[in-house]
Motif scaffolding. Structure first.
Motif, short mmCIF file in Angstrom:
data_model
loop_
_atom_site.label_atom_id
_atom_site.label_comp_id
_atom_site.label_asym_id
_atom_site.label_seq_id
_atom_site.Cartn_x
_atom_site.Cartn_y
_atom_site.Cartn_z
N ARG A 88 23.42 1.63 13.05
CA ARG A 88 22.32 0.93 12.39
C ARG A 88 21.92 -0.35 13.11
O ARG A 88 20.72 -0.54 13.42
CB ARG A 88 22.67 0.65 10.93
N GLY A 194 15.89 2.96 11.57
CA GLY A 194 17.25 2.45 11.77
C GLY A 194 17.88 2.01 10.46
O GLY A 194 19.09 2.19 10.25
N ALA A 195 17.07 1.45 9.56
CA ALA A 195 17.60 1.01 8.27
C ALA A 195 18.07 2.19 7.42
O ALA A 195 18.91 2.03 6.53
CB ALA A 195 16.54 0.21 7.51
N MET A 197 19.84 4.63 8.47
CA MET A 197 21.10 5.16 9.00
C MET A 197 22.30 4.48 8.32
O MET A 197 23.02 3.69 8.92
CB MET A 197 21.16 4.98 10.52
N LYS A 198 22.49 4.80 7.06
CA LYS A 198 23.57 4.20 6.27
C LYS A 198 24.91 4.80 6.69
O LYS A 198 25.05 6.02 6.71
CB LYS A 198 23.32 4.44 4.78
#
Length: 516
Positions: A88, A194-195, A197-198
């Motif tokens: 992330r 990208g946010a 992608m936890k």
């Protein structure tokens, strides 16, 4: 190599195969589209750049080449950053770099500035998004991973069909500088992806937090080996080496036909717009070929043999090039683009799925970086080498023959080496135990009970010996001891008690040998 690995994510968390994974898949779809389509979409602005900076077409072509070189060549760097900081944060920074490069490019005063901004900075930003997105996709999907890979790979043709017309419209409306500025803002969506992608977290992590802290405190003295930032041990895996060699050969010829097919059509006397339509046909077929191939690759019978399906896709693609080299009219080129779109989509959907199946989740972040570095060399050599051949022969037939031969060769290397050198693993010992037929539940209990340790047996036999002694003494004294009746109705309770209290009077005690 041909099997599907049961992947565990970071911290031993099993892939959920759904849930938040679908949001991760959506982010990967967008990132894949930007990464592969953006270098081609920028070519829309080349004529304006040629007029603005008074350079040649070959000079502007370096922009796309540098973009692709950064996308592939920075693979090891991305692997190191992901292993150090996680997916992330790397993707968020990558999105900022990708956007910043295009925004700075809108203020450029020379073609060198375009190389540094659009080529290097934006290319690095896209690379920092592309590789981590594939890593996260691999962590979130295991059983449904072939389908997930096919759907995410479809982002490339979809984005190409959208970005090229968008770039053309922006150029007419705002010029190349305004177009670059707006595209830079569009690339900020990489930060949004990208946010998504936890990181995966173990469900019981919170409950066992105290225990883990105690264990960490006790194990501080024992120095734990640090995770490698770039794991070169993947080269010890024969399957990975075979895949890397085959993929590098494949990339030499895979991207050549899309680059030259439009020029080939013009050479045959077709209009510019009619020739450019061939790429649209190819992209449209590609959109549907990738998800369908992902579904097929996920079938139970096909998935363990996925490497051979990948080899078939490459043979299909190479053979299409060889036959397409004999095209003499526009209709033949249309048929070529249809079949090339199908085979190209199959290759795109399977290339990373096969790599994931070879190395598994733990080493995938390092493996993909090293593979992309090897492919970067082939990407820089392939199309220019085909161009030199075209300059020498003045005939597109030889270009397509060379490309097809390289792709077919890569398929033969992959399939043959996999068949000869990758051995299937022997069955586990449990499989042999499963073949033992036990028809009585009491026998199964006997086998289970006989597996006790020798100490437990000794402890159990000691009081039994004392009991037997007392009985013998009572008999000697003339006391009447009630023995078990000779005719006993055997039921499950009696058998169970018999097994729990092994007899010393000549009765056989169940042992593993007797059970088997």
């Amino acid at each position: 190599m041909g099997g599907a690995a049961v992947d565990m994510g970071a911290g031993g968390v099993k892939a959920p195969d759904g849930g938040w994974g679908w949001a991760v898949l959506a982010g990967c779809f967008v990132i894949t589209g930007f990464s592969y389509a953006f270098p081609k979409a920028v070519s829309v602005f080349f004529k304006e750049l040629i007029r603005e900076f008074d350079v040649g077409y070959s000079d502007t072509a370096w922009i796309s080449s540098i973009l692709l070189a950064m996308l592939y060549g920075t693979g090891p760097l991305c692997s190191v950053l992901v292993n150090r900081f996680g997916c992330r944060p790397v993707m968020m920074v990558g999105g900022l770099f990708a956007s910043l490069g295009m925004i700075l490019a809108s203020f450029s005063t020379s073609i060198i500035h375009i190389y540094l901004t659009t080529g290097v900075i934006t290319g690095l930003g896209l690379a920092l998004n592309f590789q981590p997105s594939l890593i996260m996709l691999n962590r979130y999907f295991s059983e449904k991973r072939p389908l997930a890979n096919g759907l995410s790979a479809a982002g490339s043709p979809v984005a190409l069909c959208c970005l090229s017309p968008l770039g053309q419209a922006l150029q007419y409306q705002y010029g190349w500088r305004g177009g670059f500025l707006i595209l830079g803002g569009l690339l900020l969506n990489c930060c949004v992806c990208g946010a998504l992608m936890k990181p995966l977290v173990a469900p019981k992590a919170l409950k066992s937090e105290d225990l883990e802290q105690d264990q960490e405190t006790e194990g501080e003295e024992k120095e734990k080996p640090k995770a490698k930032l770039l794991d070169f041990s993947v080269f010890k895996d024969c399957g990975f080496v075979i895949y890397t060699v085959a993929a590098s050969i494949m990339v030499l010829g895979l991207f050549v036909p899309p680059v030259f097919v439009v020029s080939y059509a013009k050479e045959l006397g077709n209009e510019d717009t009619k020739s450019a339509l061939l790429l649209s046909i190819l992209g449209f077929i590609d959109i549907f070929a990738r998800p369908v191939c992902g579904v097929v690759a996920g079938l139970k019978w096909v998935r363990p043999r996925c490497v051979y399906l990948f080899s078939f896709a490459m043979i299909f693609n190479g053979t299409t090039d060889l036959i397409g080299s004999q095209a003499k009219d526009y209709a033949s080129l249309v048929v070529f683009c249809i079949f090339f779109g199908i085979s190209y989509g199959m290759v795109g959907a399977l290339q990373f799925e096969v790599l994931m199946a070879i190395v598994g989740t733990e080493k995938f972040s390092s493996a993909i970086g090293l593979v992309l570095l090897m492919e970067a060399i082939a990407v820089l050599v392939g199309p220019p080498g085909a161009g030199r051949l075209l300059d020498a022969t003045k005939n597109y037939m030889y270009v397509f023959l060379l490309a097809g031969s390289e792709v077919v060769l890569s398929a033969l290397v992959l399939a043959t080496c996999n068949f000869l050198f990758i051995k299937t693993k022997p069955s586990a010992p449990e499989d042999k135990l499963d073949s033992v037929a036990v028809t009585d539940d009491t026998k199964t209990e006997a086998c289970d009970r006989s597996a006790d340790s020798e100490e437990e047996k000794g402890v159990r036999e000691e009081p039994e010996k004392e009991t037997q002694k007392e009985k013998d003494e009572e008999k000697d004294e003339g006391g009447a001891v009630e023995d078990r009746p000779k005719s006993v109705t055997v039921d499950s309770q009696e058998v169970e008690r018999f097994l729990k209290e092994p007899q010393q009077n000549g009765d056989m005690v169940a042992s593993p040998e007797t059970c088997l």
